[in-house]
Scaffold this active site. Sequence first.
Site, PDB file in Angstrom:
ATOM      1  N   ARG A   1      60.328  45.727  68.477  1.00  0.00           N
ATOM      2  CA  ARG A   1      60.464  45.615  67.028  1.00  0.00           C
ATOM      3  C   ARG A   1      59.478  44.581  66.480  1.00  0.00           C
ATOM      4  NH1 ARG A   1      66.846  44.890  65.897  1.00  0.00           N
ATOM      5  NH2 ARG A   1      65.950  43.465  64.368  1.00  0.00           N
TER       6      ARG A   1
ATOM      7  N   ARG B   1      76.574  39.533  56.264  1.00  0.00           N
ATOM      8  CA  ARG B   1      75.720  38.443  56.724  1.00  0.00           C
ATOM      9  C   ARG B   1      75.825  37.232  55.806  1.00  0.00           C
ATOM     10  NH1 ARG B   1      72.274  41.893  60.125  1.00  0.00           N
ATOM     11  NH2 ARG B   1      70.775  40.600  61.202  1.00  0.00           N
TER      12      ARG B   1
ATOM     13  N   LYS C   1      75.108  42.511  69.781  1.00  0.00           N
ATOM     14  CA  LYS C   1      76.000  43.316  68.941  1.00  0.00           C
ATOM     15  C   LYS C   1      75.750  44.809  69.149  1.00  0.00           C
ATOM     16  CE  LYS C   1      74.433  41.347  65.151  1.00  0.00           C
ATOM     17  NZ  LYS C   1      73.506  40.344  65.755  1.00  0.00           N
TER      18      LYS C   1
ATOM     19  N   ARG D   1      64.665  34.112  61.336  1.00  0.00           N
ATOM     20  CA  ARG D   1      65.943  34.841  61.389  1.00  0.00           C
ATOM     21  C   ARG D   1      67.067  33.931  61.863  1.00  0.00           C
ATOM     22  NH1 ARG D   1      64.171  39.414  65.125  1.00  0.00           N
ATOM     23  NH2 ARG D   1      66.323  40.092  65.082  1.00  0.00           N
TER      24      ARG D   1
ATOM     25  N   ARG E   1      63.579  42.188  74.159  1.00  0.00           N
ATOM     26  CA  ARG E   1      64.250  43.423  73.704  1.00  0.00           C
ATOM     27  C   ARG E   1      63.250  44.549  73.518  1.00  0.00           C
ATOM     28  NH1 ARG E   1      68.325  43.185  68.767  1.00  0.00           N
ATOM     29  NH2 ARG E   1      66.581  42.250  67.649  1.00  0.00           N
TER      30      ARG E   1
HETATM   31  P1  ADP Z   1      71.898  42.199  68.425  1.00  0.00           P
HETATM   32  O1  ADP Z   1      72.272  43.591  67.981  1.00  0.00           O
HETATM   33  O2  ADP Z   1      73.047  41.249  68.353  1.00  0.00           O
HETATM   34  O3  ADP Z   1      70.678  41.657  67.763  1.00  0.00           O
HETATM   35  P2  ADP Z   1      71.201  43.497  70.991  1.00  0.00           P
HETATM   36  O4  ADP Z   1      72.434  44.257  71.342  1.00  0.00           O
HETATM   37  O5  ADP Z   1      70.045  44.268  70.501  1.00  0.00           O
HETATM   38  O6  ADP Z   1      71.567  42.289  69.974  1.00  0.00           O
HETATM   39  O7  ADP Z   1      70.791  42.630  72.270  1.00  0.00           O
HETATM   40  C1  ADP Z   1      69.656  41.767  72.243  1.00  0.00           C
HETATM   41  C2  ADP Z   1      68.938  41.854  73.589  1.00  0.00           C
HETATM   42  O8  ADP Z   1      69.737  41.219  74.599  1.00  0.00           O
HETATM   43  C3  ADP Z   1      68.682  43.276  74.073  1.00  0.00           C
HETATM   44  O9  ADP Z   1      67.438  43.308  74.706  1.00  0.00           O
HETATM   45  C4  ADP Z   1      69.835  43.544  75.053  1.00  0.00           C
HETATM   46  O10 ADP Z   1      69.463  44.462  76.075  1.00  0.00           O
HETATM   47  C5  ADP Z   1      70.109  42.150  75.626  1.00  0.00           C
HETATM   48  N1  ADP Z   1      71.546  41.921  75.898  1.00  0.00           N
HETATM   49  C6  ADP Z   1      72.605  42.387  75.193  1.00  0.00           C
HETATM   50  N2  ADP Z   1      73.762  41.946  75.717  1.00  0.00           N
HETATM   51  C7  ADP Z   1      73.436  41.152  76.777  1.00  0.00           C
HETATM   52  C8  ADP Z   1      74.208  40.387  77.735  1.00  0.00           C
HETATM   53  N3  ADP Z   1      75.548  40.337  77.692  1.00  0.00           N
HETATM   54  N4  ADP Z   1      73.519  39.702  78.675  1.00  0.00           N
HETATM   55  C9  ADP Z   1      72.165  39.740  78.719  1.00  0.00           C
HETATM   56  N5  ADP Z   1      71.390  40.422  77.861  1.00  0.00           N
HETATM   57  C10 ADP Z   1      72.009  41.133  76.892  1.00  0.00           C
HETATM   58  P1  ADP Z   2      69.495  41.467  64.555  1.00  0.00           P
HETATM   59  O1  ADP Z   2      70.959  41.557  64.718  1.00  0.00           O
HETATM   60  O2  ADP Z   2      68.728  41.676  65.799  1.00  0.00           O
HETATM   61  O3  ADP Z   2      69.059  40.232  63.835  1.00  0.00           O
HETATM   62  P2  ADP Z   2      69.477  43.773  62.697  1.00  0.00           P
HETATM   63  O4  ADP Z   2      68.921  45.010  63.267  1.00  0.00           O
HETATM   64  O5  ADP Z   2      70.946  43.667  62.485  1.00  0.00           O
HETATM   65  O6  ADP Z   2      68.923  42.563  63.570  1.00  0.00           O
HETATM   66  O7  ADP Z   2      68.775  43.470  61.286  1.00  0.00           O
HETATM   67  C1  ADP Z   2      67.366  43.469  61.145  1.00  0.00           C
HETATM   68  C2  ADP Z   2      66.987  42.981  59.762  1.00  0.00           C
HETATM   69  O8  ADP Z   2      67.520  43.861  58.762  1.00  0.00           O
HETATM   70  C3  ADP Z   2      67.533  41.606  59.388  1.00  0.00           C
HETATM   71  O9  ADP Z   2      66.724  40.551  59.879  1.00  0.00           O
HETATM   72  C4  ADP Z   2      67.519  41.688  57.861  1.00  0.00           C
HETATM   73  O10 ADP Z   2      66.200  41.519  57.358  1.00  0.00           O
HETATM   74  C5  ADP Z   2      67.916  43.136  57.606  1.00  0.00           C
HETATM   75  N1  ADP Z   2      69.381  43.256  57.447  1.00  0.00           N
HETATM   76  C6  ADP Z   2      70.257  43.824  58.304  1.00  0.00           C
HETATM   77  N2  ADP Z   2      71.525  43.732  57.839  1.00  0.00           N
HETATM   78  C7  ADP Z   2      71.448  43.098  56.650  1.00  0.00           C
HETATM   79  C8  ADP Z   2      72.398  42.673  55.687  1.00  0.00           C
HETATM   80  N3  ADP Z   2      73.727  42.880  55.864  1.00  0.00           N
HETATM   81  N4  ADP Z   2      71.953  42.023  54.585  1.00  0.00           N
HETATM   82  C9  ADP Z   2      70.646  41.794  54.382  1.00  0.00           C
HETATM   83  N5  ADP Z   2      69.695  42.145  55.258  1.00  0.00           N
HETATM   84  C10 ADP Z   2      70.069  42.799  56.388  1.00  0.00           C
END
Ligand code: ADP
Ligand code: ADP
Length: 216
Positions: free
Chosen positions: A160, A88, A13, A171, A127
């Site tokens: 992270r 979420r 995302k 998660r 990541r």
């Molecule tokens: P999210 O915000 O959904 O948790 P991220 O954008 O941080 O996800 O991406 C999670 C990990 O996967 C990062 O290390 C990113 O560089 C990698 N990543 C993101 N998109 C792709 C893709 N299309 N193919 C392979 N790896 C990806």
């Molecule tokens: P990812 O997409 O990689 O799981 P985010 O960076 O979006 O991670 O979120 C990290 C953490 O922040 C989540 O695991 C949760 O603990 C908290 N968080 C983020 N967005 C929300 C939300 N909308 N409601 C509750 N907790 C949240």
Amino acid sequence: MNIVLMGPPGAGKGTKADVMARNLFVPHISTGDIFRANIKAGTELGQLANQYISKGDLVPDEVTLAMIKDRLAEDDCAKGFILDGLPRTIGQADALEAILAEQGKQLDKVVNIDVPEELLIARLCGRRVCRNCSQTYHLENNPPTEAGRCDECGGELYQRADDSEETIKNRLEVYRAQSEPLIAYYEQKGLLLSINGNQTINNVLMDIGKGLGQNW
Ligand code: ADP
Ligand code: ADP
Ligand code: ZN
């Protein structure tokens, strides 16, 4: 354009939202980034949120919704936004609709990035994030030019704390139980755009562009 970007943890995302925001000239609003900035700054909000984030649990709605309401009211959201990380839960989706309605707005599209669960753990474990500008990399899939350094700003890359295997498992469970039902919820509202996230970053972005009628 008012867009929500959904998908399980590690779906990609944040990586896509940054590029989309730049192309659409709207802010990328990541609830996770806002929480992490507060944790880094040691604010009261950050200290509270960290108790939940460190375990991989959701931060309580009271805190999260107040934060997002304020953020969406800022001037830079007037022309649109890419909201990444909220809603979420179905409760947050209803609350978001009400917050937007108060501001005379509504969602235009909900983009769901679909990635098979078995790929998510490797994406999350590999990541790395810039301490300075939050740009995201992956050790194998999307490495920086110089190991450990951000291409954008030269900042130090870190892992992270919640990208540990133990927390990732929780998660993913929280996602399945609380967030996955949002796919059907938004499908019913006719807002859902489903995208295959198991492709290169560029191809995912191209599919999102096509789905949104953008030529980027
Ligand atoms: P999210 O915000 O959904 O948790 P991220 O954008 O941080 O996800 O991406 C999670 C990990 O996967 C990062 O290390 C990113 O560089 C990698 N990543 C993101 N998109 C792709 C893709 N299309 N193919 C392979 N790896 C990806
Ligand atoms: P990812 O997409 O990689 O799981 P985010 O960076 O979006 O991670 O979120 C990290 C953490 O922040 C989540 O695991 C949760 O603990 C908290 N968080 C983020 N967005 C929300 C939300 N909308 N409601 C509750 N907790 C949240
Ligand atoms: Zn950086």
